[in-house]
Design a protein around this motif. Structure first.
Motif, PDB file in Angstrom:
ATOM      1  N   ILE A  34       5.956  -3.321  12.381  1.00  0.00           N
ATOM      2  CA  ILE A  34       4.666  -3.015  12.995  1.00  0.00           C
ATOM      3  C   ILE A  34       4.739  -3.102  14.522  1.00  0.00           C
ATOM      4  CG2 ILE A  34       2.293  -3.856  13.232  1.00  0.00           C
ATOM      5  CD1 ILE A  34       2.495  -4.609  10.212  1.00  0.00           C
ATOM      6  N   LYS A  35       5.486  -4.054  15.040  1.00  0.00           N
ATOM      7  CA  LYS A  35       5.563  -4.245  16.489  1.00  0.00           C
ATOM      8  C   LYS A  35       6.546  -3.289  17.171  1.00  0.00           C
ATOM      9  CE  LYS A  35       5.703  -8.405  18.070  1.00  0.00           C
ATOM     10  NZ  LYS A  35       6.037  -9.832  18.282  1.00  0.00           N
ATOM     11  N   SER A  36       7.403  -2.624  16.413  1.00  0.00           N
ATOM     12  CA  SER A  36       8.466  -1.813  16.997  1.00  0.00           C
ATOM     13  C   SER A  36       8.058  -0.362  17.177  1.00  0.00           C
ATOM     14  CB  SER A  36       9.709  -1.863  16.108  1.00  0.00           C
ATOM     15  OG  SER A  36      10.194  -3.164  16.012  1.00  0.00           O
ATOM     16  N   GLU A  37       8.723   0.277  18.126  1.00  0.00           N
ATOM     17  CA  GLU A  37       8.613   1.721  18.325  1.00  0.00           C
ATOM     18  C   GLU A  37       9.883   2.346  17.760  1.00  0.00           C
ATOM     19  OE1 GLU A  37       6.086   3.417  19.677  1.00  0.00           O
ATOM     20  OE2 GLU A  37       4.944   1.568  19.943  1.00  0.00           O
ATOM     21  N   PHE A  38       9.734   3.481  17.106  1.00  0.00           N
ATOM     22  CA  PHE A  38      10.878   4.153  16.490  1.00  0.00           C
ATOM     23  C   PHE A  38      11.124   5.492  17.154  1.00  0.00           C
ATOM     24  CE2 PHE A  38       9.613   1.106  13.342  1.00  0.00           C
ATOM     25  CZ  PHE A  38      10.817   0.669  12.819  1.00  0.00           C
ATOM     26  N   THR A  39      12.367   5.987  17.012  1.00  0.00           N
ATOM     27  CA  THR A  39      12.724   7.262  17.621  1.00  0.00           C
ATOM     28  C   THR A  39      12.020   8.425  16.929  1.00  0.00           C
ATOM     29  OG1 THR A  39      14.694   7.336  16.216  1.00  0.00           O
ATOM     30  CG2 THR A  39      14.971   6.473  18.434  1.00  0.00           C
ATOM     31  N   ARG A  40      11.788   8.320  15.640  1.00  0.00           N
ATOM     32  CA  ARG A  40      11.057   9.350  14.891  1.00  0.00           C
ATOM     33  C   ARG A  40       9.704   8.771  14.493  1.00  0.00           C
ATOM     34  NH1 ARG A  40      14.931  11.904  10.572  1.00  0.00           N
ATOM     35  NH2 ARG A  40      14.334  13.909  11.424  1.00  0.00           N
ATOM     36  N   PRO A  41       8.646   9.549  14.631  1.00  0.00           N
ATOM     37  CA  PRO A  41       7.300   9.005  14.408  1.00  0.00           C
ATOM     38  C   PRO A  41       7.020   8.541  12.978  1.00  0.00           C
ATOM     39  CG  PRO A  41       7.229  11.362  14.891  1.00  0.00           C
ATOM     40  CD  PRO A  41       8.633  10.927  15.080  1.00  0.00           C
ATOM     41  N   ASN A  42       7.640   9.132  11.991  1.00  0.00           N
ATOM     42  CA  ASN A  42       7.363   8.762  10.604  1.00  0.00           C
ATOM     43  C   ASN A  42       8.147   7.548  10.123  1.00  0.00           C
ATOM     44  OD1 ASN A  42       5.513  10.812  10.238  1.00  0.00           O
ATOM     45  ND2 ASN A  42       7.076  12.262   9.569  1.00  0.00           N
ATOM     46  N   ASN A  43       9.131   7.114  10.889  1.00  0.00           N
ATOM     47  CA  ASN A  43       9.971   5.995  10.440  1.00  0.00           C
ATOM     48  C   ASN A  43       9.181   4.717  10.204  1.00  0.00           C
ATOM     49  OD1 ASN A  43      12.180   7.612  10.481  1.00  0.00           O
ATOM     50  ND2 ASN A  43      13.263   6.499  12.067  1.00  0.00           N
ATOM     51  N   LYS A  44       8.213   4.434  11.057  1.00  0.00           N
ATOM     52  CA  LYS A  44       7.433   3.205  10.902  1.00  0.00           C
ATOM     53  C   LYS A  44       6.692   3.215   9.567  1.00  0.00           C
ATOM     54  CE  LYS A  44       5.363   1.268  14.365  1.00  0.00           C
ATOM     55  NZ  LYS A  44       4.494   0.719  15.402  1.00  0.00           N
ATOM     56  N   PHE A  45       6.031   4.319   9.257  1.00  0.00           N
ATOM     57  CA  PHE A  45       5.284   4.442   8.009  1.00  0.00           C
ATOM     58  C   PHE A  45       6.209   4.335   6.796  1.00  0.00           C
ATOM     59  CE2 PHE A  45       3.332   7.179   4.714  1.00  0.00           C
ATOM     60  CZ  PHE A  45       2.218   6.400   4.464  1.00  0.00           C
ATOM     61  N   VAL A  46       7.348   4.994   6.867  1.00  0.00           N
ATOM     62  CA  VAL A  46       8.302   4.963   5.746  1.00  0.00           C
ATOM     63  C   VAL A  46       8.832   3.554   5.525  1.00  0.00           C
ATOM     64  CG1 VAL A  46      10.564   5.766   4.977  1.00  0.00           C
ATOM     65  CG2 VAL A  46       8.945   7.387   5.952  1.00  0.00           C
ATOM     66  N   TRP A  47       9.191   2.843   6.603  1.00  0.00           N
ATOM     67  CA  TRP A  47       9.706   1.488   6.445  1.00  0.00           C
ATOM     68  C   TRP A  47       8.647   0.542   5.896  1.00  0.00           C
ATOM     69  CZ3 TRP A  47      14.307   0.348   5.485  1.00  0.00           C
ATOM     70  CH2 TRP A  47      15.370   1.018   6.060  1.00  0.00           C
ATOM     71  N   ILE A  48       7.399   0.713   6.317  1.00  0.00           N
ATOM     72  CA  ILE A  48       6.334  -0.129   5.764  1.00  0.00           C
ATOM     73  C   ILE A  48       6.197   0.106   4.267  1.00  0.00           C
ATOM     74  CG2 ILE A  48       3.834  -0.497   5.744  1.00  0.00           C
ATOM     75  CD1 ILE A  48       3.899  -0.113   8.795  1.00  0.00           C
ATOM     76  N   LEU A  49       6.234   1.368   3.838  1.00  0.00           N
ATOM     77  CA  LEU A  49       6.155   1.674   2.408  1.00  0.00           C
ATOM     78  C   LEU A  49       7.337   1.088   1.643  1.00  0.00           C
ATOM     79  CD1 LEU A  49       4.915   5.369   2.313  1.00  0.00           C
ATOM     80  CD2 LEU A  49       3.626   3.300   1.778  1.00  0.00           C
ATOM     81  N   VAL A  50       8.524   1.212   2.189  1.00  0.00           N
ATOM     82  CA  VAL A  50       9.718   0.686   1.519  1.00  0.00           C
ATOM     83  C   VAL A  50       9.610  -0.831   1.361  1.00  0.00           C
ATOM     84  CG1 VAL A  50      12.205   0.316   1.796  1.00  0.00           C
ATOM     85  CG2 VAL A  50      11.235   2.564   2.225  1.00  0.00           C
ATOM     86  N   ILE A  51       9.175  -1.526   2.404  1.00  0.00           N
ATOM     87  CA  ILE A  51       9.079  -2.988   2.340  1.00  0.00           C
ATOM     88  C   ILE A  51       7.968  -3.430   1.396  1.00  0.00           C
ATOM     89  CG2 ILE A  51       8.557  -5.060   3.690  1.00  0.00           C
ATOM     90  CD1 ILE A  51       9.951  -3.633   6.055  1.00  0.00           C
ATOM     91  N   LEU A  67      14.594  -5.815  -1.610  1.00  0.00           N
ATOM     92  CA  LEU A  67      15.563  -4.804  -1.199  1.00  0.00           C
ATOM     93  C   LEU A  67      15.115  -4.106   0.086  1.00  0.00           C
ATOM     94  CD1 LEU A  67      18.157  -3.270  -1.818  1.00  0.00           C
ATOM     95  CD2 LEU A  67      16.780  -1.670  -3.161  1.00  0.00           C
ATOM     96  N   GLY A  68      13.834  -3.783   0.186  1.00  0.00           N
ATOM     97  CA  GLY A  68      13.317  -3.093   1.365  1.00  0.00           C
ATOM     98  C   GLY A  68      13.457  -3.918   2.629  1.00  0.00           C
ATOM     99  N   SER A  69      13.163  -5.204   2.550  1.00  0.00           N
ATOM    100  CA  SER A  69      13.306  -6.082   3.716  1.00  0.00           C
ATOM    101  C   SER A  69      14.766  -6.189   4.133  1.00  0.00           C
ATOM    102  CB  SER A  69      12.776  -7.478   3.406  1.00  0.00           C
ATOM    103  OG  SER A  69      11.434  -7.426   3.078  1.00  0.00           O
ATOM    104  N   PHE A  70      15.620  -6.360   3.150  1.00  0.00           N
ATOM    105  CA  PHE A  70      17.046  -6.467   3.429  1.00  0.00           C
ATOM    106  C   PHE A  70      17.575  -5.185   4.073  1.00  0.00           C
ATOM    107  CE2 PHE A  70      21.541  -6.406   2.051  1.00  0.00           C
ATOM    108  CZ  PHE A  70      21.959  -7.573   2.658  1.00  0.00           C
ATOM    109  N   LEU A  71      17.193  -4.032   3.517  1.00  0.00           N
ATOM    110  CA  LEU A  71      17.634  -2.755   4.072  1.00  0.00           C
ATOM    111  C   LEU A  71      17.099  -2.532   5.477  1.00  0.00           C
ATOM    112  CD1 LEU A  71      17.364  -0.363   1.003  1.00  0.00           C
ATOM    113  CD2 LEU A  71      19.432  -1.203   2.114  1.00  0.00           C
ATOM    114  N   TYR A  72      15.832  -2.904   5.705  1.00  0.00           N
ATOM    115  CA  TYR A  72      15.274  -2.728   7.042  1.00  0.00           C
ATOM    116  C   TYR A  72      16.024  -3.577   8.063  1.00  0.00           C
ATOM    117  CZ  TYR A  72      12.496  -3.120  11.183  1.00  0.00           C
ATOM    118  OH  TYR A  72      12.126  -3.122  12.491  1.00  0.00           O
ATOM    119  N   LEU A  73      16.294  -4.826   7.720  1.00  0.00           N
ATOM    120  CA  LEU A  73      16.960  -5.707   8.668  1.00  0.00           C
ATOM    121  C   LEU A  73      18.390  -5.255   8.948  1.00  0.00           C
ATOM    122  CD1 LEU A  73      15.545  -9.114   7.430  1.00  0.00           C
ATOM    123  CD2 LEU A  73      14.881  -7.829   9.466  1.00  0.00           C
ATOM    124  N   ILE A  74      19.002  -4.519   8.023  1.00  0.00           N
ATOM    125  CA  ILE A  74      20.364  -4.024   8.239  1.00  0.00           C
ATOM    126  C   ILE A  74      20.361  -2.618   8.859  1.00  0.00           C
ATOM    127  CG2 ILE A  74      22.463  -3.280   7.066  1.00  0.00           C
ATOM    128  CD1 ILE A  74      22.072  -5.589   5.160  1.00  0.00           C
TER     129      ILE A  74
END
Length: 75
Positions: free
Chosen positions: A35-52, A58-65
């Motif tokens: 939520i606090k980060s800016e991403f290079t692609r605009p949809n990445n934030k939304f996709v990562w929130i959904l994955v987590i 698994l989603g948290s682990f993948l995001y942190l890696i």
């Protein structure tokens, strides 16, 4: 199934609670970081929130890696 695994490993209530709190902490940390980060692609934030949200462990682990490398660099 998870309870059977913990019982097989000889873990009781206190150990399971500690593992659960660690997992919850990792999920909350990953969500706050997304939520606090800016991403290079605009949809990445939304996709990562959904994955987590839909695959917390698994989603948290993948995001942190993987996901932390997709953030926009700040100068």
């Amino acid at each position: 199934m998870l309870a059977t695994l913990f019982a097989f490993m000889g873990l009781g209530g206190a150990e399971v609670a500690i593992v659960g709190l660690l997992i919850l902490g990792m999920v909350i940390w990953a969500l706050i970081d997304v939520i606090k980060s800016e991403f290079t692609r605009p949809n990445n934030k939304f996709v990562w929130i959904l994955v987590i949200v839909f695959m917390p462990i698994l989603g948290s682990f993948l995001y942190l890696i993987i996901g932390r490398g997709q953030r926009a660099t700040r100068y």
